[in-house]
Design a protein around this motif. Structure first.
Motif, mmCIF file in Angstrom:
data_model
loop_
_atom_site.group_PDB
_atom_site.id
_atom_site.type_symbol
_atom_site.label_atom_id
_atom_site.label_comp_id
_atom_site.label_asym_id
_atom_site.label_seq_id
_atom_site.Cartn_x
_atom_site.Cartn_y
_atom_site.Cartn_z
ATOM 1 N N MET A 1 -48.684 10.210 -3.653
ATOM 2 C CA MET A 1 -50.132 10.315 -3.887
ATOM 3 C C MET A 1 -50.813 8.650 -3.659
ATOM 4 O O MET A 1 -50.102 7.757 -3.945
ATOM 5 C CB MET A 1 -50.256 10.730 -5.341
ATOM 6 C CG MET A 1 -49.935 12.200 -5.786
ATOM 7 S SD MET A 1 -50.610 12.666 -7.221
ATOM 8 C CE MET A 1 -49.627 11.767 -8.480
ATOM 9 N N LYS A 2 -51.979 8.935 -3.298
ATOM 10 C CA LYS A 2 -52.741 7.637 -2.885
ATOM 11 C C LYS A 2 -53.794 7.405 -3.772
ATOM 12 O O LYS A 2 -54.470 8.577 -4.423
ATOM 13 C CB LYS A 2 -53.233 7.728 -1.347
ATOM 14 C CG LYS A 2 -52.133 7.653 -0.440
ATOM 15 C CD LYS A 2 -52.579 7.566 1.001
ATOM 16 C CE LYS A 2 -51.767 7.712 2.249
ATOM 17 N NZ LYS A 2 -52.054 7.479 3.343
ATOM 18 N N ARG A 3 -54.309 6.415 -3.884
ATOM 19 C CA ARG A 3 -55.397 6.027 -4.909
ATOM 20 C C ARG A 3 -56.661 6.440 -3.869
ATOM 21 O O ARG A 3 -56.921 6.208 -2.534
ATOM 22 C CB ARG A 3 -55.812 4.489 -4.970
ATOM 23 C CG ARG A 3 -54.824 4.226 -6.164
ATOM 24 C CD ARG A 3 -55.412 2.703 -6.707
ATOM 25 N NE ARG A 3 -54.850 2.773 -8.088
ATOM 26 C CZ ARG A 3 -55.170 1.850 -9.116
ATOM 27 N NH1 ARG A 3 -56.218 0.965 -8.983
ATOM 28 N NH2 ARG A 3 -54.377 1.476 -10.094
ATOM 29 N N LYS A 4 -57.702 7.204 -4.469
ATOM 30 C CA LYS A 4 -58.812 7.261 -3.823
ATOM 31 C C LYS A 4 -59.841 6.185 -4.156
ATOM 32 O O LYS A 4 -60.457 5.996 -3.068
ATOM 33 C CB LYS A 4 -59.541 8.555 -4.597
ATOM 34 C CG LYS A 4 -60.897 8.864 -4.108
ATOM 35 C CD LYS A 4 -61.615 10.131 -4.657
ATOM 36 C CE LYS A 4 -62.888 10.641 -4.399
ATOM 37 N NZ LYS A 4 -63.146 11.651 -4.994
ATOM 38 N N PHE A 5 -59.871 5.043 -5.012
ATOM 39 C CA PHE A 5 -60.695 3.985 -4.999
ATOM 40 C C PHE A 5 -59.822 3.017 -5.389
ATOM 41 O O PHE A 5 -58.794 3.171 -6.062
ATOM 42 C CB PHE A 5 -61.443 4.228 -6.268
ATOM 43 C CG PHE A 5 -62.655 5.539 -6.161
ATOM 44 C CD1 PHE A 5 -63.803 4.824 -5.303
ATOM 45 C CD2 PHE A 5 -62.746 6.493 -6.456
ATOM 46 C CE1 PHE A 5 -64.712 6.036 -5.193
ATOM 47 C CE2 PHE A 5 -63.638 7.610 -6.314
ATOM 48 C CZ PHE A 5 -64.747 7.366 -5.520
ATOM 49 N N LEU A 6 -60.346 1.809 -4.986
ATOM 50 C CA LEU A 6 -59.373 0.647 -5.046
ATOM 51 C C LEU A 6 -59.371 0.304 -6.629
ATOM 52 O O LEU A 6 -58.354 -0.029 -7.024
ATOM 53 C CB LEU A 6 -60.342 -0.479 -4.496
ATOM 54 C CG LEU A 6 -59.707 -2.042 -4.851
ATOM 55 C CD1 LEU A 6 -58.647 -2.034 -4.108
ATOM 56 C CD2 LEU A 6 -60.642 -3.143 -4.378
ATOM 57 N N THR A 7 -60.311 0.602 -7.258
ATOM 58 C CA THR A 7 -60.320 0.581 -8.732
ATOM 59 C C THR A 7 -60.061 1.996 -9.592
ATOM 60 O O THR A 7 -60.787 2.616 -9.373
ATOM 61 C CB THR A 7 -61.663 -0.407 -9.311
ATOM 62 O OG1 THR A 7 -61.712 -1.633 -8.710
ATOM 63 C CG2 THR A 7 -61.613 -0.750 -11.005
ATOM 64 N N GLU A 8 -59.104 1.946 -10.395
ATOM 65 C CA GLU A 8 -59.217 3.172 -11.322
ATOM 66 C C GLU A 8 -59.065 2.607 -12.888
ATOM 67 O O GLU A 8 -58.731 1.337 -12.917
ATOM 68 C CB GLU A 8 -57.868 3.702 -10.950
ATOM 69 C CG GLU A 8 -57.801 4.609 -9.764
ATOM 70 C CD GLU A 8 -58.693 5.605 -9.437
ATOM 71 O OE1 GLU A 8 -59.055 6.206 -10.713
ATOM 72 O OE2 GLU A 8 -58.773 6.135 -8.636
ATOM 73 N N TYR A 9 -59.592 3.533 -13.678
ATOM 74 C CA TYR A 9 -59.592 2.933 -15.024
ATOM 75 C C TYR A 9 -59.432 4.005 -15.934
ATOM 76 O O TYR A 9 -59.290 5.314 -15.825
ATOM 77 C CB TYR A 9 -61.141 2.455 -15.268
ATOM 78 C CG TYR A 9 -62.154 3.160 -14.764
ATOM 79 C CD1 TYR A 9 -63.111 4.121 -15.538
ATOM 80 C CD2 TYR A 9 -62.606 2.830 -13.313
ATOM 81 C CE1 TYR A 9 -63.768 4.918 -14.955
ATOM 82 C CE2 TYR A 9 -63.890 3.913 -12.863
ATOM 83 C CZ TYR A 9 -64.473 4.978 -13.485
ATOM 84 O OH TYR A 9 -65.505 5.693 -12.873
ATOM 85 N N ALA A 10 -59.135 3.359 -16.941
ATOM 86 C CA ALA A 10 -58.868 4.392 -18.262
ATOM 87 C C ALA A 10 -59.570 4.164 -19.474
ATOM 88 O O ALA A 10 -59.919 3.024 -19.710
ATOM 89 C CB ALA A 10 -57.129 4.137 -18.578
ATOM 90 N N ILE A 11 -59.695 4.941 -20.268
ATOM 91 C CA ILE A 11 -60.779 4.960 -21.620
ATOM 92 C C ILE A 11 -59.551 4.752 -22.558
ATOM 93 O O ILE A 11 -58.505 5.665 -22.681
ATOM 94 C CB ILE A 11 -61.681 5.818 -21.830
ATOM 95 C CG1 ILE A 11 -62.505 5.703 -23.085
ATOM 96 C CG2 ILE A 11 -61.002 7.468 -21.857
ATOM 97 C CD1 ILE A 11 -63.668 6.408 -23.234
ATOM 98 N N GLY A 207 -56.489 2.873 2.390
ATOM 99 C CA GLY A 207 -57.671 3.756 2.667
ATOM 100 C C GLY A 207 -58.358 4.177 1.560
ATOM 101 O O GLY A 207 -59.288 4.992 1.450
ATOM 102 N N ALA A 208 -58.078 3.300 0.218
ATOM 103 C CA ALA A 208 -59.092 3.357 -0.721
ATOM 104 C C ALA A 208 -60.457 2.953 -0.542
ATOM 105 O O ALA A 208 -60.659 1.922 0.022
ATOM 106 C CB ALA A 208 -58.187 2.728 -2.007
ATOM 107 N N ILE A 209 -61.303 3.626 -1.413
ATOM 108 C CA ILE A 209 -62.636 3.374 -1.239
ATOM 109 C C ILE A 209 -62.838 1.886 -2.073
ATOM 110 O O ILE A 209 -62.599 1.903 -3.208
ATOM 111 C CB ILE A 209 -63.483 4.638 -1.877
ATOM 112 C CG1 ILE A 209 -63.557 5.481 -1.013
ATOM 113 C CG2 ILE A 209 -65.134 3.810 -1.878
ATOM 114 C CD1 ILE A 209 -64.090 6.902 -1.557
ATOM 115 N N ALA A 210 -63.656 0.990 -1.208
ATOM 116 C CA ALA A 210 -63.714 -0.335 -2.058
ATOM 117 C C ALA A 210 -64.926 -0.836 -1.813
ATOM 118 O O ALA A 210 -65.234 -2.140 -2.033
ATOM 119 C CB ALA A 210 -62.708 -1.314 -1.414
#
Length: 330
Positions: A1-11, A207-210
């Motif tokens: 699986m690939k990242r959709k966005f450059l930054t991912e976050y968790a709560i 290809g991640a959105i940055a």
């Protein structure tokens, strides 16, 4: 699986306050000091747990130089066990001259010459005090999690009142003598005041959105975190999914899921992961369940976007995924 966005976050949530009350204290109709009541008023998650039921060994009890010592007895799977305590400060007041431990040896009373009780010490409270002074795990500071619930009121009743009339607690107290004959029920009340948004960046994600879209979604999540009721619901569900308590049904299997209303706020904010930490080291106890090993600090991690064929906060290019992550389903 690939990242959709450059930054991912968790709560991320972690308990900031732990209150402990035994079932007999809760159901006896007593009142708490105002400061303790205020302290517990922000506790909206609770755990019903069990540990060995304790009694005093009458012949072992001593009171010398205002110090109380002796032995507690209890059973584990039918086997009689003992646990010593000593040097507990107890100054006899209001004319008390001696201690008495009547059958069934659940409490020690301080008596006047006329036999009037001035103060008393229950065996389960002594066990709790002894357990909290010990950093090593043993029978009396190890609690089996039987049920996880939430107690958000409308302001008309305090947290203890809400719990004492809770139907599930009543049911567990009725079942406990049959399901757990050598154990007593203890309630843990938690405030989860530590909340934060954590981010991870993957500079090698192809290809991640940055662009500005990536930055804007993160800023939105920081400015508009889930409301208290939503957070309490997520924490409750996470704890149930992790501990799999025997008296819970909902969330034991189906959490996390993209279809759950409990997680709607996370998906609305495009939060890709959830972590919940339950720390009991400060109060000197260890928690466990039939599916979770005993520890005084539990961390549960949830990948919320796995069914969307998308890498989450926990995933980075070329790095092996950490073990134990619970993945969402459709």
């Amino acid at each position: 699986m690939k990242r959709k966005f450059l930054t991912e976050y968790a709560i991320c949530y972690m308990n900031s306050l732990t209150g402990i009350i035994t079932a007999d204290q809760l159901m006896s109709g007593g009142t708490l000091p105002p400061e303790e009541e205020q302290r517990l008023s922000n506790c909206h998650i609770y755990a019903i747990a069990a540990r060995p039921s304790v009694k005093f060994k009458p012949e072992s009890l001593k009171h010398q130089n205002e110090k109380f010592s002796g032995t507690l007895t209890y059973r584990v799977e039918g086997k009689e066990c003992e646990f010593e305590f000593g040097n507990y400060s107890w100054e006899l007041e209001a004319g008390a001259v001696k201690l008495d431990c009547p059958y069934p040896h659940l409490v020690v009373n301080a008596l006047t010459p006329e036999g009037k009780v001035t103060t008393h010490m229950p065996a389960n409270i002594m066990a709790m005090l002894r357990a909290r002074s010990d950093t090593q795990r043993h029978d009396l500071n190890a609690f089996q999690v039987l049920y996880i619930g939430q107690a958000i009121g409308d302001g008309s009743r305090n947290a203890v009142d809400r719990l004492s009339s809770h139907s599930t607690l009543q049911r567990i107290l009725a079942r406990a003598p049959y399901d757990h004959p050598d154990q007593e029920i203890v309630l843990f009340m938690y405030e989860f005041g530590h909340t934060k948004i954590m981010s991870s960046m993957d500079g090698r994600a192809v290809g991640a959105i940055a662009d500005d879209e990536n930055d804007a979604r993160f800023a939105n999540a920081v400015k508009n975190p889930p409301k208290k009721k939503q957070s309490v619901g997520m924490i409750e569900a996470a704890l149930i999914r992790y501990f799999q308590p025997e008296y819970n049904d909902k969330f034991k299997i189906k959490f996390p899921s993209t279809k759950l209303k409990t997680l709607k706020s996370c998906y609305d904010l495009d939060i890709s992961a959830l972590t919940v930490e339950l720390d009991s080291s400060e109060v000197g106890v260890f928690m466990w369940s039939s599916s979770v090993s005993i520890s005084n600090h539990h961390t549960m991690s949830f990948d919320l976007v796995a069914p969307l064929k998308r890498a989450s906060f926990f995933n980075a290019t070329g790095i092996k995924e950490m073990p134990g992550i619970i993945k969402a389903t459709l």
